[in-house]
Every structure is written in structure tokens, then in C-alpha cells.
Write a protein that holds these residues in place. Structure first.
Motif, PDB file in Angstrom:
ATOM      1  N   LEU A 172      16.921  35.459  44.453  1.00 18.19           N
ATOM      2  CA  LEU A 172      17.121  35.589  43.239  1.00 18.19           C
ATOM      3  C   LEU A 172      16.342  34.660  42.451  1.00 18.19           C
ATOM      4  N   VAL A 173      15.906  33.497  43.007  1.00 18.66           N
ATOM      5  CA  VAL A 173      15.263  32.550  42.241  1.00 18.66           C
ATOM      6  C   VAL A 173      13.702  33.206  41.899  1.00 18.66           C
ATOM      7  N   VAL A 174      13.010  33.920  42.872  1.00 19.70           N
ATOM      8  CA  VAL A 174      12.122  34.464  42.595  1.00 19.70           C
ATOM      9  C   VAL A 174      12.180  35.552  41.496  1.00 19.70           C
ATOM     10  N   GLU A 175      13.134  36.255  41.599  1.00 19.80           N
ATOM     11  CA  GLU A 175      13.487  37.509  40.579  1.00 19.80           C
ATOM     12  C   GLU A 175      13.617  36.914  39.080  1.00 19.80           C
ATOM     13  N   ILE A 176      14.203  35.960  38.922  1.00 23.47           N
ATOM     14  CA  ILE A 176      14.447  35.391  37.534  1.00 23.47           C
ATOM     15  C   ILE A 176      13.273  34.444  37.141  1.00 23.47           C
ATOM     16  N   GLY A 177      12.230  34.104  38.182  1.00 22.36           N
ATOM     17  CA  GLY A 177      11.055  33.517  37.754  1.00 22.36           C
ATOM     18  C   GLY A 177      11.271  31.985  37.483  1.00 22.36           C
ATOM     19  N   ASP A 178      12.359  31.475  38.517  1.00 15.14           N
ATOM     20  CA  ASP A 178      12.769  30.091  38.506  1.00 15.14           C
ATOM     21  C   ASP A 178      11.849  29.310  39.544  1.00 15.14           C
ATOM     22  N   GLY A 179      11.069  29.906  40.341  1.00 13.59           N
ATOM     23  CA  GLY A 179      10.357  29.269  41.310  1.00 13.59           C
ATOM     24  C   GLY A 179       9.580  30.335  42.532  1.00 13.59           C
ATOM     25  N   PHE A 180       9.263  30.035  43.570  1.00 12.13           N
ATOM     26  CA  PHE A 180       8.380  30.829  44.518  1.00 12.13           C
ATOM     27  C   PHE A 180       8.931  30.476  45.785  1.00 12.13           C
ATOM     28  N   GLU A 181       9.184  31.485  46.856  1.00 10.98           N
ATOM     29  CA  GLU A 181       9.508  31.295  48.112  1.00 10.98           C
ATOM     30  C   GLU A 181       8.431  31.231  49.025  1.00 10.98           C
ATOM     31  N   VAL A 182       8.473  30.433  50.153  1.00  9.87           N
ATOM     32  CA  VAL A 182       7.853  30.036  51.151  1.00  9.87           C
ATOM     33  C   VAL A 182       8.002  31.011  52.334  1.00  9.87           C
ATOM     34  N   VAL A 183       7.379  32.220  52.451  1.00  2.36           N
ATOM     35  CA  VAL A 183       7.683  33.321  53.273  1.00  2.36           C
ATOM     36  C   VAL A 183       7.076  33.022  54.658  1.00  2.36           C
ATOM     37  N   LYS A 184       7.939  33.211  55.356  1.00  2.00           N
ATOM     38  CA  LYS A 184       7.757  33.042  56.887  1.00  2.00           C
ATOM     39  C   LYS A 184       6.691  34.150  57.402  1.00  2.00           C
ATOM     40  N   GLY A 185       5.773  33.742  58.626  1.00  2.00           N
ATOM     41  CA  GLY A 185       4.769  34.741  59.011  1.00  2.00           C
ATOM     42  C   GLY A 185       5.296  35.861  59.604  1.00  2.00           C
ATOM     43  N   ASN A 186       4.514  36.622  60.281  1.00  2.00           N
ATOM     44  CA  ASN A 186       4.891  37.709  61.035  1.00  2.00           C
ATOM     45  C   ASN A 186       5.595  36.893  62.656  1.00  2.00           C
ATOM     46  N   ASP A 187       5.425  35.985  62.847  1.00  2.00           N
ATOM     47  CA  ASP A 187       6.019  35.422  63.997  1.00  2.00           C
ATOM     48  C   ASP A 187       7.464  34.790  63.712  1.00  2.00           C
ATOM     49  N   ARG A 188       7.702  34.911  62.242  1.00  2.00           N
ATOM     50  CA  ARG A 188       9.001  34.496  61.675  1.00  2.00           C
ATOM     51  C   ARG A 188       9.278  32.910  61.779  1.00  2.00           C
TER      52      ARG A 188
END
Length: 304
Positions: free
Chosen positions: A253-269
Motif C-alpha cells: 500500500l505504501v508503494v501504491e500510494i507513492g508514500d515510500g519504497f520497499e526493500v525487496v528481498k532477494g531470490n534467496d528470501r
């Protein structure tokens, strides 16, 4: 509980303390398991869970969702929700559409304490604020993972690495589950390397008062709903590092409304320190985050 309350002539109204996006997501999956949501902004990755602990069996998730849905259905005439239309307008409407008896959903706003109402330890507070006062405007990130989430040792070290690599000032409120010493969890020589721009604080800190400070430029958060609403109400953009429960959906939701960015985990989770650093810099320093920083101020309203 409604039958018991009704037998006493008492209306039973559910107060939902999670957001509309995460509940409508789970209710839709419960009622229409093979159908996609109208909005694709909220989703879970394969390794993520919500409304339960990470290792809980999947059938427990279904049972939990069903119980929560039944509570919503039984709420008398209205359903109260800790949210606001500025943040979750379409999800509040979508939540309404999923309920069979079409009761009113009434958002009660963020319901966060004002910073001046927050209790604190004067000594601890003054130490943090004095340190923050000498930094440049919007140059510092506040890092906190709430009161229920604990980083693993590996995650702890990746967050530490990311903060160091970012070259951004930071205040990090640290909590450890087993009384481990922070110095033992950090990389060798870390405190000396970051002593000019990093303040690591063990225990509790006055979060709202820190977030309100003009020299705070971002919030590294686990995305608990209360913390997100507090940050949004104060106009602070979010670096989302979700862990469990409703946090992954809240991060989307934060990303969708433009209020921040997410630190996405790698393929190794797993968390990656370099990715943590990249997102921190994008939110606080780089031109790419300018629109997001403006959105954060707009969500907070005039004067923020």
C-alpha cells in the motif's frame, strides 16, 4: 460475540485496527479464491504470510480469515476502521462490497497520538533530540521495527550494513529478544565507523517526537499499521522492510500510494544490505524520490 450482546440488548460494533487494503485482500481470497483482486497493488509474494506467524500452517490462515470475516459480518449496522479515505479510499469501498449485508464502514482516521502527548524519559529524549538538532534538514532516517518483531542476527547485520553503505545519518532503536548485547551483533568496528552519523539506541524511544523533527527525512519501518499511520500523519516517507502479519500488504500500500519504497528481498528470501542502502538513498537523497517525498507531505496535510 454479537449473539451474547444482542441477548442483553447491546449493539456489538467491530473496531477494525488493521487497514482496509489488507482485510479486503484476505476477504476477497476467502470468498473468491481463484479470482484476482480488482486492484493488483496489494499482493503477497510466495514466501510471505499475513495475519499469522511465518511458520503457521496454511489452514490456520484460512481459519483466521474466516473468523475475522465472521466478526465483520456480525458487527451491528456499522463497522469502524482505523484508516482514512485519503489513504485507502478504494479499499474501503471494496471492503464494503464484500460484506453480504452491506453495512456502513466508517473510517475513524489515523488515531495516532500527537507528539506532544507522547510520554517519554526526559533524559533519553533530550539525548536523541540534541544529537538530531545538529544534523541537516531531512538528512536522517529513523529506524525501528516496533515492539513485536525481532530481526534475526543475519537481518540485523544486513540492516547495519545498509545503514553504513547509505552514508545517510540514522537513529536506530534496537531491541533484541534474548538480552543479547548490540555490540556483539554488529560487524566488527561498526560503532567506530558510524559514530559521526549514527546513533544506536537500545530500548524505547519517543517515536512520534523523533519522526516530527524537521531533520528526519525517512522512516525505516517494519510496516506495522500503527507505525505507518503515525509516519504518514507527520509527512515522513517510508522505507518499507515488512516481516509478518499484515506488514507485507501494508508495504505494498505504501508503494501504491507513492508514500515510500520497499526493500525487496532477494531470490534467496533474505535481506540484502546493498539493497537497503539503495532504497534509503533513493528516499532521502536522490532526485528519484522527490515525487514520493512530496506525496508524503501532501498526505500529512497543510503545515507538514
Amino acid at each position: 460475540m454479537r449473539p451474547i450482546a444482542s441477548s442483553c440488548g447491546i449493539p456489538a460494533v467491530l473496531f477494525q485496527t488493521t487497514g482496509a487494503a489488507v482485510t479486503s485482500f484476505h476477504f476477497h481470497k476467502l470468498l473468491h479464491p481463484v479470482s484476482d483482486l480488482p486492484s493488483r497493488g496489494i499482493f503477497l509474494r510466495d514466501h510471505e504470510t499475513s495475519f499469522r506467524r511465518v511458520k503457521a500452517p496454511s489452514d490456520d490462515t484460512h481459519k483466521s480469515d474466516q473468523q475475522f470475516f465472521d466478526c465483520s459480518e456480525q458487527s451491528t449496522e456499522i463497522l469502524l476502521i482505523k484508516s482514512c479515505r485519503e489513504i485507502e479510499d478504494k479499499y474501503i469501498d471494496f471492503h464494503f462490497s464484500l460484506l453480504s449485508n452491506q453495512k456502513r464502514i466508517i473510517p475513524l482516521d489515523a488515531l495516532v497520538k500527537k507528539p506532544e502527548e507522547e510520554e517519554d524519559d526526559d533524559n533519553n529524549h533530550s539525548q536523541i533530540i540534541q544529537w538530531l538538532n545538529v544534523k541537516q534538514k531531512a538528512s536522517t532516517v529513523f529506524v525501528s521495527f516496533g515492539t513485536e518483531c525481532y530481526l534475526t542476527k543475519e537481518e540485523f547485520q544486513e540492516i547495519a550494513l545498509g545503514l553504513e553503505m547509505s552514508n545517510v545519518n540514522f537513529i536506530w532503536v534496537v531491541r533484541t529478544p534474548n538480552g543479547e548485547k548490540t555490540s556483539e551483533l554488529l560487524p566488527k568496528g561498526y560503532l567506530d565507523r558510524v559514530k559521526e552519523r549514527g546513533l544506536i539506541f537500545e530500548g524505547w524511544a519517543p517515536q512520534a517526537k523523533i519522526l516530527k523533527h524537521e531533520n528526519i527525512g525517512g522512516f525505516v519501518s517494519h510496516c506495522g499499521w500503527g507505525s505507518l499511520l503515525e509516519s504518514m500523519s507527520l509527512g515522513v516517507p517510508i522505507i518499507a522492510v515488512p516481516m509478518q502479519y499484515d506488514q507485507p500488504s501494508n508495504a505494498r500500500l505504501v508503494v501504491e500510494i507513492g508514500d515510500g519504497f520497499e526493500v525487496v528481498k532477494g531470490n534467496d528470501r533474505k535481506l540484502n544490505g546493498a539493497e537497503v542502502a539503495r532504497i534509503i538513498k533513493e528516499v532521502v537523497v536522490e532526485d528519484a524520490g522527490e515525487g514520493m517525498r512530496r506525496t508524503a507531505k501532501e498526505l500529512a496535510g497543510p503545515g507538514k
